[in-house]
Scaffold this motif. Structure first.
Motif, PDB file in Angstrom:
ATOM      1  N   LYS A 298       0.920  -1.342  -0.096  1.00 39.06           N
ATOM      2  CA  LYS A 298       0.079   0.079   0.004  1.00 39.06           C
ATOM      3  C   LYS A 298       0.870   1.367  -0.033  1.00 39.06           C
ATOM      4  CE  LYS A 298      -3.701   2.349   2.599  1.00 39.06           C
ATOM      5  NZ  LYS A 298      -4.725   2.153   3.624  1.00 39.06           N
ATOM      6  N   ARG A 299       1.003   1.978  -1.243  1.00 40.33           N
ATOM      7  CA  ARG A 299       1.764   3.258  -1.298  1.00 40.33           C
ATOM      8  C   ARG A 299       1.158   4.285  -0.775  1.00 40.33           C
ATOM      9  NH1 ARG A 299       4.057   1.702  -7.311  1.00 40.33           N
ATOM     10  NH2 ARG A 299       4.868  -0.368  -7.078  1.00 40.33           N
ATOM     11  N   ARG A 300       1.919   5.028  -0.070  1.00 43.37           N
ATOM     12  CA  ARG A 300       1.200   6.617   0.628  1.00 43.37           C
ATOM     13  C   ARG A 300       2.075   7.519   0.362  1.00 43.37           C
ATOM     14  NH1 ARG A 300      -0.152   6.556   6.190  1.00 43.37           N
ATOM     15  NH2 ARG A 300      -1.934   7.900   5.482  1.00 43.37           N
ATOM     16  N   LYS A 301       1.490   8.574   0.059  1.00 45.54           N
ATOM     17  CA  LYS A 301       2.042   9.945  -0.082  1.00 45.54           C
ATOM     18  C   LYS A 301       1.207  10.829   0.654  1.00 45.54           C
ATOM     19  CE  LYS A 301       3.960   8.618  -4.710  1.00 45.54           C
ATOM     20  NZ  LYS A 301       4.041   8.966  -6.084  1.00 45.54           N
ATOM     21  N   TYR A 302       1.867  11.616   1.486  1.00 47.65           N
ATOM     22  CA  TYR A 302       0.891  12.659   2.125  1.00 47.65           C
ATOM     23  C   TYR A 302       2.066  13.659   2.508  1.00 47.65           C
ATOM     24  CZ  TYR A 302       2.639   9.811   6.260  1.00 47.65           C
ATOM     25  OH  TYR A 302       3.215   9.148   7.169  1.00 47.65           O
ATOM     26  N   ALA A 303       1.088  14.869   2.502  1.00 51.94           N
ATOM     27  CA  ALA A 303       1.893  16.164   2.798  1.00 51.94           C
ATOM     28  C   ALA A 303       1.378  17.013   4.049  1.00 51.94           C
ATOM     29  CB  ALA A 303       1.778  17.333   1.745  1.00 51.94           C
ATOM     30  N   VAL A 304       1.933  17.211   5.327  1.00 58.53           N
ATOM     31  CA  VAL A 304       1.684  17.797   6.642  1.00 58.53           C
ATOM     32  C   VAL A 304       2.038  19.016   6.508  1.00 58.53           C
ATOM     33  CG1 VAL A 304       1.613  17.318   9.037  1.00 58.53           C
ATOM     34  CG2 VAL A 304       2.141  15.210   7.392  1.00 58.53           C
ATOM     35  N   PRO A 305       0.842  20.169   6.551  1.00 55.99           N
ATOM     36  CA  PRO A 305       1.236  21.449   6.637  1.00 55.99           C
ATOM     37  C   PRO A 305       1.690  21.795   7.927  1.00 55.99           C
ATOM     38  CG  PRO A 305      -0.948  21.245   5.430  1.00 55.99           C
ATOM     39  CD  PRO A 305      -0.479  19.925   5.934  1.00 55.99           C
ATOM     40  N   VAL A 306       2.852  22.283   8.059  1.00 56.24           N
ATOM     41  CA  VAL A 306       3.458  22.599   9.477  1.00 56.24           C
ATOM     42  C   VAL A 306       2.468  23.323  10.452  1.00 56.24           C
ATOM     43  CG1 VAL A 306       5.444  23.517  10.725  1.00 56.24           C
ATOM     44  CG2 VAL A 306       6.069  22.352   8.601  1.00 56.24           C
ATOM     45  N   ASP A 307       2.028  24.269   9.982  1.00 57.16           N
ATOM     46  CA  ASP A 307       0.873  25.185  10.655  1.00 57.16           C
ATOM     47  C   ASP A 307      -0.208  24.422  10.924  1.00 57.16           C
ATOM     48  OD1 ASP A 307      -0.112  25.001   8.082  1.00 57.16           O
ATOM     49  OD2 ASP A 307      -0.860  27.185   8.290  1.00 57.16           O
ATOM     50  N   LYS A 308      -0.628  23.263  10.448  1.00 56.51           N
ATOM     51  CA  LYS A 308      -1.859  22.416  10.815  1.00 56.51           C
ATOM     52  C   LYS A 308      -1.409  21.351  12.185  1.00 56.51           C
ATOM     53  CE  LYS A 308      -3.966  24.989   7.794  1.00 56.51           C
ATOM     54  NZ  LYS A 308      -4.767  25.773   8.355  1.00 56.51           N
ATOM     55  N   ILE A 309      -0.081  21.335  12.223  1.00 55.88           N
ATOM     56  CA  ILE A 309       0.140  20.151  13.246  1.00 55.88           C
ATOM     57  C   ILE A 309      -0.137  20.803  14.843  1.00 55.88           C
ATOM     58  CG2 ILE A 309       2.195  18.969  14.321  1.00 55.88           C
ATOM     59  CD1 ILE A 309       3.638  19.278  11.760  1.00 55.88           C
ATOM     60  N   ASN A 310      -0.947  19.937  15.417  1.00 53.67           N
ATOM     61  CA  ASN A 310      -1.634  20.178  16.768  1.00 53.67           C
ATOM     62  C   ASN A 310      -0.708  19.648  17.676  1.00 53.67           C
ATOM     63  OD1 ASN A 310      -3.601  22.013  15.393  1.00 53.67           O
ATOM     64  ND2 ASN A 310      -4.814  20.031  14.982  1.00 53.67           N
ATOM     65  N   ALA A 311      -0.229  18.632  17.542  1.00 53.10           N
ATOM     66  CA  ALA A 311       0.779  17.906  18.740  1.00 53.10           C
ATOM     67  C   ALA A 311       1.891  17.097  17.862  1.00 53.10           C
ATOM     68  CB  ALA A 311      -0.002  17.350  19.552  1.00 53.10           C
ATOM     69  N   VAL A 312       2.869  16.964  18.600  1.00 51.02           N
ATOM     70  CA  VAL A 312       3.962  16.036  18.302  1.00 51.02           C
ATOM     71  C   VAL A 312       4.156  14.863  19.254  1.00 51.02           C
ATOM     72  CG1 VAL A 312       6.411  15.538  17.454  1.00 51.02           C
ATOM     73  CG2 VAL A 312       5.268  17.754  17.191  1.00 51.02           C
ATOM     74  N   CYS A 313       3.928  13.531  18.826  1.00 46.13           N
ATOM     75  CA  CYS A 313       3.724  12.555  19.792  1.00 46.13           C
ATOM     76  C   CYS A 313       5.125  11.328  19.319  1.00 46.13           C
ATOM     77  CB  CYS A 313       2.500  11.807  19.589  1.00 46.13           C
ATOM     78  SG  CYS A 313       2.433  10.329  20.702  1.00 46.13           S
TER      79      CYS A 313
END
Length: 536
Positions: free
Chosen positions: A309-324
């Motif tokens: 299952k190939r996945r590509k995703y982009a995470v906008p830094v300003d939308k990050i609400n927590a780092v776990c």
């Protein structure tokens, strides 16, 4: 209905009108229902054999009726999915993404592009074979934060075309507010400048397919194999093996006593599916982490991963609400953890966050986070404040009281039943009466001690850091500005001891939006409240 795509040129669409899902979407939605119906058919062996006999004799209608209308139900389901596929479309036009379903219940979902937080692409094995991609959109909405807002299946070319058009509209909407302050460079018009910037941003998704060294963070085969090992849940492995062995023993016993092997085949298949799904969950996690790569480009973190299952995703830094930072039991023993970021939306493997780093030591995570998230301050374990000892004592005492009440009521009920039936019920050996409750209490006590050792929090000028777990452990860093609200709870015993519990709510999926904290003093929580107030 036609797929209308208006172009300025052959490469740059200006709008997309009523584009349907790829037709293979029908099969992706139906396969689970078809599998259940087939299992039911195999389980009802007598009706299946009678239907096969009637159909072979030319009595097709009688044969279908012998199956109790199962094929009719299957046909109706097929027609329902085909109709739903045909009458569902996506339109990208004038800064709005519109999903329309013109079935009996007319449904229209219009999303302004500036409210979109994530645009991700992924492929499962079936989609790889069919040459399609699943495009997922998430929005900044608390009401839909627990699910993916839009999920469509398109051919690869169409998926990239839709994604790039939405990204272009998002960029234009973002820059509209800056038009008055913009000053054009000599010899370059505003339109040319915007086109160059947008084109460069849109090329990110295609560059990784051509350049292996495009990514900032990559992993060797050895590192990926270590990650697969330390990220495996020991509890899930033990349950899967125990259930699989039990399934085989039950199946052998059933087949040996059944009049017909076919009669027991349906039940056996269902048990195999349940046991196999547990083992498949472990293997799926391993395969998802193969070829894991990440890159920070401007204000986004781009991730590509997956073998089947190939996945590509982009995470906008300003939308990050927590780092776990999450570590399994094996991860804690080897002092390794992996990193996820929590943001809006998320289903399946993203329900508790989107992974941006595989398992690594504290030093490795520091170095790689400095590349992907230089804005983030790495939480030091030495700064984590543990729960007061009176909190542990309270939890152990309450657990002992609850267990005594439960086992006392259970054995009293059993004794009463034995008395009523004049000793007709078998007697229970005294070692069993004492041993089982004692063993369970000791197991619960070990769990409480492990949880006490892990649970804690830290307060900095920018972040609230929450640590919790039992056999596994997680450390979550939440910026104060991303906290929606704080919820404090205090029972009568906690009030007497000066203790309090809290939940921290953020904008995320239902699985992650509530971050629970342990029992701490009221003064400790007052410090958190004060930092939260300063932010606003």
């Amino acid at each position: 209905m036609q797929n209308n795509v208006n172009l300025k040129d052959s490469q740059s669409p200006t709008e997309i009108v009523r584009m349907r899902n790829h037709f293979t979407y029908i099969f992706e939605q139906m396969w689970g229902i078809i599998a259940v119906i087939l299992a039911m058919l195999l389980g009802n062996a007598e009706s299946f054999e009678l239907a096969a006999k009637l159909i072979s004799q030319g009595n097709i209608l009688e044969g279908l009726l012998a199956l109790g209308g199962t094929f009719l139900v299957l046909l109706l389901i097929c027609l329902w999915f085909v109709n739903r596929w045909y009458k569902t479309s996506i339109t990208v036009k004038d800064g709005t993404v519109t999903i329309e379903r013109r079935t009996l219940n007319h449904y229209v979902n219009a999303i302004a592009v500036q409210n979109i937080s994530n645009i991700n692409l992924e492929q499962n094995l079936f989609e790889i074979l069919m040459g399609t991609y699943k495009l997922k959109l998430d929005t900044n909405s608390l009401s839909t934060a627990s699910t993916t807002d839009v999920k469509i299946v398109l051919k690869k070319k169409d998926a990239y075309m839709v994604k790039n058009l939405i990204m272009k509209m998002m960029k234009e909407a973002e820059q509209e507010g800056e038009q008055e302050d913009y000053r054009e460079p000599d010899g370059v018009s505003r339109d040319d400048s915007l086109l160059a910037e947008n084109t460069k941003a849109f090329d990110v998704d295609m560059m990784e397919e051509q350049e292996e060294d495009f990514y900032d963070v990559t992993y060797s085969i050895k590192e990926i194999l270590i990650n697969c090992l330390v990220d495996t849940s020991i509890t899930l492995v033990l349950f899967a093996l125990a259930f699989f062995v039990s399934t085989i023993i039950t199946a052998v016993a059933t087949i040996g006593t059944a009049g017909s092997i076919l009669a027991s085949l349906g039940g056996f298949l269902i048990q195999v599916v349940v046991a196999g799904s547990m083992i498949a969950a472990i293997i799926k996690q391993w395969l998802n982490d193969f070829r894991f790569r990440a890159k920070r480009y401007k204000d986004k973190i781009y991730v590509s991963c997956g073998l089947i299952k190939r996945r590509k995703y982009a995470v906008p830094v300003d939308k990050i609400n927590a780092v776990c930072f999450q570590a399994t039991f094996l991860g804690r023993l080897s002092k390794r953890a992996y990193v996820k970021v929590i943001n809006v939306g998320g289903e399946d493997e993203d329900v508790d966050g989107m992974k941006i780093l595989l398992a690594g030591t504290q030093e490795e995570l520091k170095q790689r986070l400095a590349i992907l998230l230089p804005e983030f301050t790495f939480p030091e374990k030495a700064n984590i404040q543990k729960q007061p000892k009176r909190a542990l004592v309270r939890q152990i005492v309450l657990s002992a009281i609850y267990q005594m009440i439960f086992w006392g009521a259970l054995f009293a009920g059993f004794a009463l039943a034995a008395y009523k039936f004049d000793g007709g019920l078998p007697s229970i050996p005294v070692p069993l009466i004492v041993g089982v409750p004692l063993a369970l209490f000791v197991l619960q006590l070990v769990g409480k001690l492990l949880a006490y050792k892990v649970t804690g929090f830290a307060v900095s000028e920018e972040y609230l850091v929450i640590s919790r777990g039992m056999f596994a452990a997680s450390t979550t860093a939440i910026p104060y500005k991303k906290i929606q609200y704080l919820q404090y709870m205090q029972g009568p015993i906690e009030r007497r001891l000066g203790l309090q519990r809290a939940n921290v709510f953020i904008l995320a999926s239902a699985f992650s939006q509530m971050q629970a904290m342990g029992e701490f003093s009221v003064e400790d929580y007052d410090r958190i409240t004060e930092h939260f107030r300063k932010t606003y």
